[in-house]
Design an enzyme around this catalytic site. Structure first.
Site, PDB file in Angstrom:
ATOM      1  N   GLY A 113     -61.624  -6.677 -34.060  1.00 56.07           N
ATOM      2  CA  GLY A 113     -62.464  -7.490 -33.506  1.00 56.07           C
ATOM      3  C   GLY A 113     -63.996  -6.958 -33.584  1.00 56.07           C
ATOM      4  N   THR A 167     -66.372  -5.514 -31.422  1.00 62.01           N
ATOM      5  CA  THR A 167     -66.709  -4.374 -30.981  1.00 62.01           C
ATOM      6  C   THR A 167     -66.059  -3.345 -31.675  1.00 62.01           C
ATOM      7  OG1 THR A 167     -66.205  -5.601 -28.996  1.00 62.01           O
ATOM      8  CG2 THR A 167     -66.876  -3.453 -28.586  1.00 62.01           C
ATOM      9  N   ASP A 175     -59.625   0.077 -29.132  1.00 64.41           N
ATOM     10  CA  ASP A 175     -59.534  -1.455 -29.335  1.00 64.41           C
ATOM     11  C   ASP A 175     -60.149  -2.039 -28.433  1.00 64.41           C
ATOM     12  OD1 ASP A 175     -58.592  -3.609 -30.529  1.00 64.41           O
ATOM     13  OD2 ASP A 175     -56.638  -3.270 -30.375  1.00 64.41           O
ATOM     14  N   ALA A 188     -60.573  -5.993 -26.196  1.00 63.25           N
ATOM     15  CA  ALA A 188     -59.796  -6.758 -25.350  1.00 63.25           C
ATOM     16  C   ALA A 188     -60.482  -8.306 -25.063  1.00 63.25           C
ATOM     17  CB  ALA A 188     -59.413  -5.968 -24.159  1.00 63.25           C
ATOM     18  N   ASP A 189     -59.911  -8.933 -24.787  1.00 61.84           N
ATOM     19  CA  ASP A 189     -60.360 -10.506 -24.290  1.00 61.84           C
ATOM     20  C   ASP A 189     -60.434 -10.477 -22.893  1.00 61.84           C
ATOM     21  OD1 ASP A 189     -60.365 -11.443 -27.071  1.00 61.84           O
ATOM     22  OD2 ASP A 189     -58.365 -10.985 -27.038  1.00 61.84           O
ATOM     23  N   LYS A 237     -54.918  -9.622 -24.959  1.00 63.43           N
ATOM     24  CA  LYS A 237     -55.646  -9.206 -26.284  1.00 63.43           C
ATOM     25  C   LYS A 237     -55.117 -10.464 -27.198  1.00 63.43           C
ATOM     26  CE  LYS A 237     -55.772  -5.173 -28.298  1.00 63.43           C
ATOM     27  NZ  LYS A 237     -57.059  -5.654 -28.691  1.00 63.43           N
ATOM     28  N   GLY A 249     -58.254 -12.771 -31.466  1.00 64.91           N
ATOM     29  CA  GLY A 249     -58.677 -12.583 -33.069  1.00 64.91           C
ATOM     30  C   GLY A 249     -57.504 -12.723 -33.786  1.00 64.91           C
ATOM     31  N   GLU A 261     -51.821  -4.521 -33.413  1.00 61.10           N
ATOM     32  CA  GLU A 261     -52.804  -3.743 -32.051  1.00 61.10           C
ATOM     33  C   GLU A 261     -51.614  -3.194 -31.136  1.00 61.10           C
ATOM     34  OE1 GLU A 261     -56.700  -6.525 -32.054  1.00 61.10           O
ATOM     35  OE2 GLU A 261     -55.162  -6.891 -30.867  1.00 61.10           O
ATOM     36  N   LYS A 263     -65.675  -9.396 -20.167  1.00 60.69           N
ATOM     37  CA  LYS A 263     -64.249  -9.303 -20.418  1.00 60.69           C
ATOM     38  C   LYS A 263     -63.433  -8.750 -19.291  1.00 60.69           C
ATOM     39  CE  LYS A 263     -64.749 -10.283 -24.882  1.00 60.69           C
ATOM     40  NZ  LYS A 263     -64.456  -9.361 -25.902  1.00 60.69           N
TER      41      LYS A 263
END
Ligand code: 5RP
Length: 234
Positions: free
Chosen positions: A31, A33, A85, A87-88, A98, A101, A107, A125
């Site tokens: 992703g 970030t 990682d 996150a959505d 998540k 993507g 992941e 998020k």
């Protein structure tokens, strides 16, 4: 000063880099970030930091290589010191959605091998309740996908993800079904989805994240603080 979303992502990513120590095995999430995190980590590697990355997608593996970070595949490591990682969706208990993507399967494997699983994100998020922003991505087998979709349809509205007019295919050669549904019990929902034939993994990451670093307009917010082996704390 008004900060745009990319600045908030960058603030979280730069803060996360400070958690990485010499000679660690570091899970590299996917992703936008995480891309900033990897570029920042690459700067430290060029200045002598010795780490090995475990990428969660082919795109991130290439980016790590471009930034001088040596990598190992997931199967080549038994444990990971720290995985970082994106996150959505993130709720107050650090349960996550998540996979927007499409990298959710790798992941989840990387996160499950990690002693510390750290989330980096901008404040958009944060949700009161998982599902508030939209969908649960579900990785499914291509074979029998129509039947799997039908079964998922009993839980909510399920659609195979498309990209440029074709089915989106994951790095593992599978499909993603995007499931829109109401979530009352995230853990029960995860189990229910996984019980369906053809489902490989869900984007629900329940009780996995130890710590979250959130870029907000008011500064960087630390959430969680479960201290594990590497001493990550809020
Ligand atoms: C990919 C993911 C990403 O971590 C998630 O979509 C967040 O991405 P971004 O940092 O671009 O908002 O789960 O499968």
């Amino acid at each position: 000063m008004i900060m745009i979303q990319d600045d908030l992502k960058a603030a979280a990513a730069r803060d996360a880099v400070k958690l990485v120590r010499d000679r660690q095995i570091v899970g590299l999430g996917s992703g936008s970030t995480c891309k900033i995190f990897i570029i920042e980590l690459g700067r430290l590697v060029r200045n002598g930091l010795d780490i090995t990355g475990v990428p969660t997608s082919k795109e991130i593996e290439a980016l790590a290589g471009d930034n001088g970070i040596k990598t190992l595949a997931i199967d080549e490591v038994e444990r990971i010191d720290i995985a970082v990682d994106g996150a959505d969706e993130i709720d107050m208990r650090l349960n996550l959605i998540k996979g927007y993507g499409g990298a959710l399967l790798r992941e989840k494997i990387v996160a499950s091998k990690a002693d510390n699983f750290v989330i980096i994100a901008d404040e958009s998020k944060l949700v009161e309740k998982l599902g508030d922003r939209g969908i649960i991505p579900v990785e499914i087998k291509k074979n029998g996908c129509e039947q799997t979709l039908k079964e998922l349809g009993r839980i909510g509205k399920a659609e195979i993800r498309e990209k440029d007019g074709n089915f989106f295919v994951t790095d593992n050669g599978n499909l993603i079904a995007d499931l829109k549904t109401r979530i009352t019990d995230p853990s029960a929902m995860d189990k229910e989805i996984k019980s369906i034939e053809g489902v490989l993994e869900t984007g629900l990451f329940i009780s996995m994240a130890d710590f979250a670093i959130i870029g907000t307009e008011k500064g960087v917010l630390h959430m969680g603080g479960h201290r594990k082996k590497t001493g990550v704390k809020a």
